[in-house]
Scaffold this motif. Structure first.
Motif, PDB file in Angstrom:
ATOM      1  N   GLN A 110      13.002  42.740 -78.572  1.00 26.75           N
ATOM      2  CA  GLN A 110      11.766  42.958 -77.826  1.00 26.75           C
ATOM      3  C   GLN A 110      10.703  43.513 -78.766  1.00 26.75           C
ATOM      4  N   THR A 111       9.436  43.335 -78.376  1.00 24.75           N
ATOM      5  CA  THR A 111       8.302  43.903 -79.099  1.00 24.75           C
ATOM      6  C   THR A 111       7.415  44.642 -78.098  1.00 24.75           C
ATOM      7  N   PHE A 112       6.939  45.817 -78.512  1.00 17.62           N
ATOM      8  CA  PHE A 112       6.122  46.657 -77.636  1.00 17.62           C
ATOM      9  C   PHE A 112       4.857  47.106 -78.345  1.00 17.62           C
ATOM     10  N   ASP A 113       3.924  47.638 -77.552  1.00 18.83           N
ATOM     11  CA  ASP A 113       2.655  48.140 -78.086  1.00 18.83           C
ATOM     12  C   ASP A 113       2.817  49.511 -78.722  1.00 18.83           C
ATOM     13  N   THR A 114       3.790  50.297 -78.260  1.00 16.76           N
ATOM     14  CA  THR A 114       3.944  51.660 -78.783  1.00 16.76           C
ATOM     15  C   THR A 114       5.392  51.905 -79.211  1.00 16.76           C
ATOM     16  N   ALA A 115       5.558  52.822 -80.145  1.00 21.44           N
ATOM     17  CA  ALA A 115       6.898  53.193 -80.597  1.00 21.44           C
ATOM     18  C   ALA A 115       7.680  53.831 -79.442  1.00 21.44           C
ATOM     19  N   GLU A 116       6.997  54.595 -78.596  1.00 21.98           N
ATOM     20  CA  GLU A 116       7.670  55.251 -77.470  1.00 21.98           C
ATOM     21  C   GLU A 116       8.268  54.218 -76.510  1.00 21.98           C
ATOM     22  N   ASP A 117       7.488  53.188 -76.169  1.00 21.69           N
ATOM     23  CA  ASP A 117       8.001  52.131 -75.279  1.00 21.69           C
ATOM     24  C   ASP A 117       9.174  51.415 -75.929  1.00 21.69           C
ATOM     25  N   ARG A 118       9.044  51.135 -77.235  1.00 21.83           N
ATOM     26  CA  ARG A 118      10.130  50.471 -77.945  1.00 21.83           C
ATOM     27  C   ARG A 118      11.392  51.322 -77.923  1.00 21.83           C
ATOM     28  N   ASP A 119      11.260  52.598 -78.229  1.00 26.10           N
ATOM     29  CA  ASP A 119      12.438  53.469 -78.291  1.00 26.10           C
ATOM     30  C   ASP A 119      13.126  53.568 -76.929  1.00 26.10           C
ATOM     31  N   GLN A 120      12.339  53.651 -75.868  1.00 25.85           N
ATOM     32  CA  GLN A 120      12.890  53.724 -74.516  1.00 25.85           C
ATOM     33  C   GLN A 120      13.627  52.430 -74.177  1.00 25.85           C
ATOM     34  N   ALA A 121      13.028  51.279 -74.479  1.00 25.77           N
ATOM     35  CA  ALA A 121      13.654  49.986 -74.190  1.00 25.77           C
ATOM     36  C   ALA A 121      14.903  49.776 -75.036  1.00 25.77           C
ATOM     37  N   GLU A 122      14.856  50.196 -76.299  1.00 30.33           N
ATOM     38  CA  GLU A 122      16.020  50.044 -77.169  1.00 30.33           C
ATOM     39  C   GLU A 122      17.193  50.868 -76.638  1.00 30.33           C
ATOM     40  N   ALA A 123      16.920  52.085 -76.177  1.00 28.45           N
ATOM     41  CA  ALA A 123      17.981  52.918 -75.595  1.00 28.45           C
ATOM     42  C   ALA A 123      18.546  52.252 -74.344  1.00 28.45           C
ATOM     43  N   GLY A 124      17.673  51.690 -73.510  1.00 26.72           N
ATOM     44  CA  GLY A 124      18.126  50.985 -72.314  1.00 26.72           C
ATOM     45  C   GLY A 124      18.960  49.760 -72.648  1.00 26.72           C
ATOM     46  N   SER A 125      18.555  49.020 -73.675  1.00 28.78           N
ATOM     47  CA  SER A 125      19.307  47.828 -74.080  1.00 28.78           C
ATOM     48  C   SER A 125      20.670  48.201 -74.656  1.00 28.78           C
ATOM     49  N   ASN A 126      20.744  49.314 -75.387  1.00 23.35           N
ATOM     50  CA  ASN A 126      22.043  49.776 -75.870  1.00 23.35           C
ATOM     51  C   ASN A 126      22.966  50.127 -74.702  1.00 23.35           C
ATOM     52  N   MET A 127      22.404  50.751 -73.656  1.00 19.87           N
ATOM     53  CA  MET A 127      23.203  51.049 -72.462  1.00 19.87           C
ATOM     54  C   MET A 127      23.678  49.756 -71.798  1.00 19.87           C
ATOM     55  N   LEU A 128      22.799  48.762 -71.728  1.00 21.35           N
ATOM     56  CA  LEU A 128      23.186  47.466 -71.158  1.00 21.35           C
ATOM     57  C   LEU A 128      24.339  46.855 -71.955  1.00 21.35           C
ATOM     58  N   LEU A 129      24.214  46.861 -73.274  1.00 20.97           N
ATOM     59  CA  LEU A 129      25.265  46.269 -74.104  1.00 20.97           C
ATOM     60  C   LEU A 129      26.580  47.043 -73.980  1.00 20.97           C
ATOM     61  N   ASP A 130      26.508  48.362 -73.832  1.00 18.04           N
ATOM     62  CA  ASP A 130      27.729  49.145 -73.604  1.00 18.04           C
ATOM     63  C   ASP A 130      28.395  48.720 -72.301  1.00 18.04           C
ATOM     64  N   GLY A 131      27.592  48.573 -71.239  1.00 18.32           N
ATOM     65  CA  GLY A 131      28.123  48.142 -69.951  1.00 18.32           C
ATOM     66  C   GLY A 131      28.702  46.742 -70.010  1.00 18.32           C
ATOM     67  N   LEU A 132      28.013  45.838 -70.713  1.00 17.08           N
ATOM     68  CA  LEU A 132      28.476  44.465 -70.863  1.00 17.08           C
ATOM     69  C   LEU A 132      29.802  44.427 -71.618  1.00 17.08           C
ATOM     70  N   THR A 133      29.899  45.196 -72.700  1.00 21.79           N
ATOM     71  CA  THR A 133      31.122  45.249 -73.495  1.00 21.79           C
ATOM     72  C   THR A 133      32.304  45.715 -72.638  1.00 21.79           C
ATOM     73  N   ALA A 134      32.093  46.767 -71.851  1.00 24.00           N
ATOM     74  CA  ALA A 134      33.157  47.291 -70.986  1.00 24.00           C
ATOM     75  C   ALA A 134      33.541  46.270 -69.915  1.00 24.00           C
ATOM     76  N   PHE A 135      32.551  45.605 -69.326  1.00 23.73           N
ATOM     77  CA  PHE A 135      32.796  44.593 -68.287  1.00 23.73           C
ATOM     78  C   PHE A 135      33.641  43.443 -68.844  1.00 23.73           C
ATOM     79  N   LEU A 136      33.253  42.950 -70.028  1.00 26.26           N
ATOM     80  CA  LEU A 136      33.972  41.821 -70.620  1.00 26.26           C
ATOM     81  C   LEU A 136      35.406  42.205 -70.993  1.00 26.26           C
ATOM     82  N   ALA A 137      35.628  43.446 -71.351  1.00 24.65           N
ATOM     83  CA  ALA A 137      36.973  43.910 -71.722  1.00 24.65           C
ATOM     84  C   ALA A 137      37.915  43.914 -70.526  1.00 24.65           C
ATOM     85  N   THR A 138      37.358  44.005 -69.303  1.00 23.14           N
ATOM     86  CA  THR A 138      38.197  44.065 -68.105  1.00 23.14           C
ATOM     87  C   THR A 138      38.219  42.756 -67.342  1.00 23.14           C
ATOM     88  N   SER A 139      37.428  41.777 -67.789  1.00 21.58           N
ATOM     89  CA  SER A 139      37.335  40.494 -67.066  1.00 21.58           C
ATOM     90  C   SER A 139      38.460  39.553 -67.437  1.00 21.58           C
TER      91      SER A 139
END
Length: 139
Positions: A110-139
């Motif tokens: 993703q690309t954002f206008d501010t570093a703050e928006d980028r950092d917030q989105a990057e943290a959210g995407s890392n949480m998504l990938l953690d959830g996805l990894t756990a989901f796939l491990a149990t599927s």
């Protein structure tokens, strides 16, 4: 000034699941809800199709999200726009998938206008990938 300027991030992970399983996790509403901490998920996965969900974030707050699919290349790429209050243009997130042996390499960017928006989105995407990894491990 030409080109896109801004603050961007790219996250890449190797997942222990075939590409089609990762694709389904992102494009089937019931599957997405399970790993993305989301409720009321509606996914119309086609260019111009709408998506919506209510994210349930740690602490129990509920955040409604909406957007559209910009680009859909089955088992390969999704470009999703997310409507952001106060912004005329949607925030775009690109998800690319590639076979990686028996598994899948996933890349989110993703690309954002501010570093703050980028950092917030990057943290959210890392949480998504953690959830996805756990989901796939149990599927």
């Amino acid at each position: 000034m030409t080109g896109t300027t801004g603050f961007d991030y790219t996250l890449t992970r190797s997942l222990d699941a075939p590409v089609h399983a990762v694709w389904q996790a992102w494009t089937i509403a019931d599957d997405y809800a399970k790993w993305a901490s989301a409720e009321e998920v509606v996914l119309d996965v086609r260019p111009g199709g709408a998506w919506s969900s209510v994210m349930v974030i740690p602490g129990g707050a509920r955040v409604p999200l909406t957007g559209t699919y910009i680009e859909v290349e089955e088992n390969k790429r999704l470009v999703m726009g997310m409507n952001v209050p106060g912004r005329d243009e949607p925030a775009l997130m690109t998800m690319d998938l590639a076979a990686d042996g028996e598994g899948t390499k996933i890349t989110l960017s993703q690309t954002f206008d501010t570093a703050e928006d980028r950092d917030q989105a990057e943290a959210g995407s890392n949480m998504l990938l953690d959830g996805l990894t756990a989901f796939l491990a149990t599927s």
